[in-house]
Design a protein around this motif. Structure first.
Motif, PDB file in Angstrom:
ATOM      1  N   GLY A  21      -2.796  98.132 -57.734  1.00 23.83           N
ATOM      2  CA  GLY A  21      -1.971  98.499 -58.879  1.00 23.83           C
ATOM      3  C   GLY A  21      -0.836  97.563 -59.194  1.00 23.83           C
ATOM      4  O   GLY A  21       0.051  97.905 -59.994  1.00 23.83           O
ATOM      5  N   ALA A  22      -0.832  96.369 -58.608  1.00 25.12           N
ATOM      6  CA  ALA A  22       0.254  95.421 -58.879  1.00 25.12           C
ATOM      7  C   ALA A  22       0.076  94.793 -60.258  1.00 25.12           C
ATOM      8  O   ALA A  22      -1.032  94.712 -60.790  1.00 25.12           O
ATOM      9  CB  ALA A  22       0.271  94.337 -57.806  1.00 25.12           C
ATOM     10  N   ASN A  23       1.191  94.348 -60.842  1.00 23.36           N
ATOM     11  CA  ASN A  23       1.168  93.644 -62.116  1.00 23.36           C
ATOM     12  C   ASN A  23       1.018  92.151 -61.842  1.00 23.36           C
ATOM     13  O   ASN A  23       1.980  91.472 -61.502  1.00 23.36           O
ATOM     14  CB  ASN A  23       2.452  93.912 -62.904  1.00 23.36           C
ATOM     15  N   VAL A  24      -0.217  91.658 -61.960  1.00 22.79           N
ATOM     16  CA  VAL A  24      -0.505  90.247 -61.691  1.00 22.79           C
ATOM     17  C   VAL A  24      -0.692  89.537 -63.026  1.00 22.79           C
ATOM     18  O   VAL A  24      -1.488  89.971 -63.864  1.00 22.79           O
ATOM     19  CB  VAL A  24      -1.762  90.100 -60.816  1.00 22.79           C
ATOM     20  N   THR A  25       0.036  88.451 -63.237  1.00 23.98           N
ATOM     21  CA  THR A  25      -0.014  87.729 -64.509  1.00 23.98           C
ATOM     22  C   THR A  25      -0.624  86.341 -64.323  1.00 23.98           C
ATOM     23  O   THR A  25      -0.576  85.776 -63.219  1.00 23.98           O
ATOM     24  CB  THR A  25       1.389  87.579 -65.107  1.00 23.98           C
ATOM     25  N   THR A  26      -1.192  85.826 -65.383  1.00 22.57           N
ATOM     26  CA  THR A  26      -1.776  84.482 -65.353  1.00 22.57           C
ATOM     27  C   THR A  26      -0.763  83.406 -65.708  1.00 22.57           C
ATOM     28  O   THR A  26      -1.051  82.215 -65.562  1.00 22.57           O
ATOM     29  CB  THR A  26      -2.968  84.400 -66.334  1.00 22.57           C
ATOM     30  N   ALA A  27       0.404  83.804 -66.176  1.00 24.34           N
ATOM     31  CA  ALA A  27       1.459  82.849 -66.520  1.00 24.34           C
ATOM     32  C   ALA A  27       2.806  83.445 -66.140  1.00 24.34           C
ATOM     33  O   ALA A  27       2.987  84.669 -66.137  1.00 24.34           O
ATOM     34  CB  ALA A  27       1.421  82.510 -68.012  1.00 24.34           C
ATOM     35  N   ALA A  28       3.747  82.578 -65.824  1.00 27.71           N
ATOM     36  CA  ALA A  28       5.086  83.035 -65.447  1.00 27.71           C
ATOM     37  C   ALA A  28       5.799  83.624 -66.658  1.00 27.71           C
ATOM     38  O   ALA A  28       5.645  83.150 -67.783  1.00 27.71           O
ATOM     39  CB  ALA A  28       5.884  81.875 -64.867  1.00 27.71           C
ATOM     40  N   GLY A  29       6.586  84.694 -66.410  1.00 26.91           N
ATOM     41  CA  GLY A  29       7.328  85.343 -67.473  1.00 26.91           C
ATOM     42  C   GLY A  29       8.733  85.687 -67.032  1.00 26.91           C
ATOM     43  O   GLY A  29       9.174  85.313 -65.938  1.00 26.91           O
ATOM     44  N   ALA A  30       9.449  86.430 -67.892  1.00 25.10           N
ATOM     45  CA  ALA A  30      10.853  86.756 -67.609  1.00 25.10           C
ATOM     46  C   ALA A  30      10.991  87.650 -66.388  1.00 25.10           C
ATOM     47  O   ALA A  30      11.974  87.554 -65.651  1.00 25.10           O
ATOM     48  CB  ALA A  30      11.467  87.425 -68.835  1.00 25.10           C
ATOM     49  N   ASN A  31      10.023  88.543 -66.157  1.00 21.64           N
ATOM     50  CA  ASN A  31      10.122  89.488 -65.045  1.00 21.64           C
ATOM     51  C   ASN A  31       9.236  89.104 -63.875  1.00 21.64           C
ATOM     52  O   ASN A  31       9.026  89.886 -62.960  1.00 21.64           O
ATOM     53  CB  ASN A  31       9.734  90.896 -65.534  1.00 21.64           C
ATOM     54  N   SER A  32       8.709  87.897 -63.896  1.00 25.30           N
ATOM     55  CA  SER A  32       7.731  87.529 -62.878  1.00 25.30           C
ATOM     56  C   SER A  32       8.375  86.776 -61.720  1.00 25.30           C
ATOM     57  O   SER A  32       9.437  86.164 -61.855  1.00 25.30           O
ATOM     58  CB  SER A  32       6.625  86.668 -63.490  1.00 25.30           C
ATOM     59  N   VAL A  33       7.707  86.843 -60.602  1.00 23.78           N
ATOM     60  CA  VAL A  33       8.052  86.059 -59.414  1.00 23.78           C
ATOM     61  C   VAL A  33       6.806  85.281 -58.999  1.00 23.78           C
ATOM     62  O   VAL A  33       5.684  85.692 -59.281  1.00 23.78           O
ATOM     63  CB  VAL A  33       8.546  86.951 -58.259  1.00 23.78           C
ATOM     64  N   ASP A  34       7.018  84.162 -58.334  1.00 22.54           N
ATOM     65  CA  ASP A  34       5.904  83.308 -57.934  1.00 22.54           C
ATOM     66  C   ASP A  34       5.419  83.684 -56.539  1.00 22.54           C
ATOM     67  O   ASP A  34       6.224  83.852 -55.610  1.00 22.54           O
ATOM     68  CB  ASP A  34       6.320  81.842 -57.943  1.00 22.54           C
ATOM     69  N   VAL A  35       4.105  83.797 -56.407  1.00 23.88           N
ATOM     70  CA  VAL A  35       3.473  83.970 -55.091  1.00 23.88           C
ATOM     71  C   VAL A  35       2.916  82.612 -54.691  1.00 23.88           C
ATOM     72  O   VAL A  35       2.055  82.052 -55.374  1.00 23.88           O
ATOM     73  CB  VAL A  35       2.357  85.024 -55.146  1.00 23.88           C
ATOM     74  N   ILE A  36       3.432  82.074 -53.601  1.00 20.34           N
ATOM     75  CA  ILE A  36       3.093  80.717 -53.169  1.00 20.34           C
ATOM     76  C   ILE A  36       2.390  80.776 -51.820  1.00 20.34           C
ATOM     77  O   ILE A  36       2.827  81.488 -50.906  1.00 20.34           O
ATOM     78  CB  ILE A  36       4.354  79.840 -53.069  1.00 20.34           C
ATOM     79  N   VAL A  37       1.310  80.023 -51.682  1.00 23.25           N
ATOM     80  CA  VAL A  37       0.554  79.940 -50.429  1.00 23.25           C
ATOM     81  C   VAL A  37       0.604  78.500 -49.935  1.00 23.25           C
ATOM     82  O   VAL A  37       0.324  77.559 -50.689  1.00 23.25           O
ATOM     83  CB  VAL A  37      -0.906  80.383 -50.621  1.00 23.25           C
ATOM     84  N   ASP A  38       0.977  78.319 -48.680  1.00 22.95           N
ATOM     85  CA  ASP A  38       1.083  76.990 -48.090  1.00 22.95           C
ATOM     86  C   ASP A  38       0.305  76.963 -46.778  1.00 22.95           C
ATOM     87  O   ASP A  38       0.327  77.936 -46.013  1.00 22.95           O
ATOM     88  CB  ASP A  38       2.544  76.612 -47.837  1.00 22.95           C
TER      89      ASP A  38
END
Length: 231
Positions: free
Chosen positions: A101-118
């Motif tokens: 049920g998470a809100n996953v977006t295809t582009a960054a927006g005003a309310n978005s945070v980045d999920v980064i994998v290293d």
């Protein structure tokens, strides 16, 4: 009485010698017994993605934000460049987050945070002795001991290998070689210059699978130079 007194004096003398001994360098010792899993199937990537999705959505600061799973290669991939883990894990992580049920977006927006994998590759070049898995010697010696019984009691001595085979089947399912290649997989949720979530996991990998995790660190042989006639 005299015997007890002698034992006491001897113990005191030995303890004094122990503390009198010195060393110019620390004595090498080992860590407590621990286990570390080997990652060698895409299903293992899915298991890790399931774990990370669950942990991410448990964070209050992240739960109601839009999650943008950042592509480390925004311009696309070079054909056959490797990095299967990078693509596969981000796909699994996307599916797991959406399922929960998470809100996953295809582009960054005003309310978005980045999920980064290293992914960081660790290659050990000079490891010392590594103790065999727990129970290895017990299973081996038990198998040898049982194998000697039929010589006196069974008609066919080869039947004595059956108990040893059973012991190997019981224990070997959880054994794998240690190897010299490890990976550290870090998943972070970043909001600007703030890290809202960070998780690192360590796994063994097979040496030939390095290209799946860090294609930039794989050295390919130079292409053969065609020979031309000079006359």
């Amino acid at each position: 009485m005299a015997g007890a007194l002698g034992v006491g004096l001897l113990s005191l003398a030995l303890s004094g010698c122990f503390y009198a001994n010195t060393s110019q360098a620390p004595i090498a010792t080992t860590y407590p017994y621990s286990e570390q899993q080997r990652m060698q199937a895409a299903h293992h990537w899915e298991i890790l993605a399931r774990h990370e999705a669950s942990q991410i959505l448990q964070r209050e600061r992240v739960r109601f934000r839009d999650l943008h799973i950042k592509n480390p290669h925004p311009d696309g991939y070079i054909p056959y460049s490797g990095g299967e883990f990078d693509r596969g894990f981000r796909t699994f992580l996307t599916s797991e987050l959406v399922t929960r049920g998470a809100n996953v977006t295809t582009a960054a927006g005003a309310n978005s945070v980045d999920v980064i994998v290293d992914v960081e590759i660790v290659e050990h070049r000079d490891r010392g002795f590594i103790r065999p898995p727990t129970g290895a010697f017990t299973a081996l010696t038990a198998g040898i001991a049982v194998a000697t019984i039929p010589i006196n009691h069974w008609a066919e001595p080869a039947l004595g290998l059956i108990p040893a085979g059973i012991a190997a089947d019981v224990f070997s399912g959880s054994w794998t070689y240690t190897g010299n290649e490890e990976i550290i997989i870090t998943t972070q949720v970043v909001d600007g210059d703030r890290i809202l979530y960070s998780s690192s996991n360590i796994y063994y990998i097979n040496g030939g699978d390095r290209r799946q995790y860090a294609p930039q660190r794989v050295h390919y042989p130079d292409p053969a130079i065609p020979l031309t006639d000079t006359w």
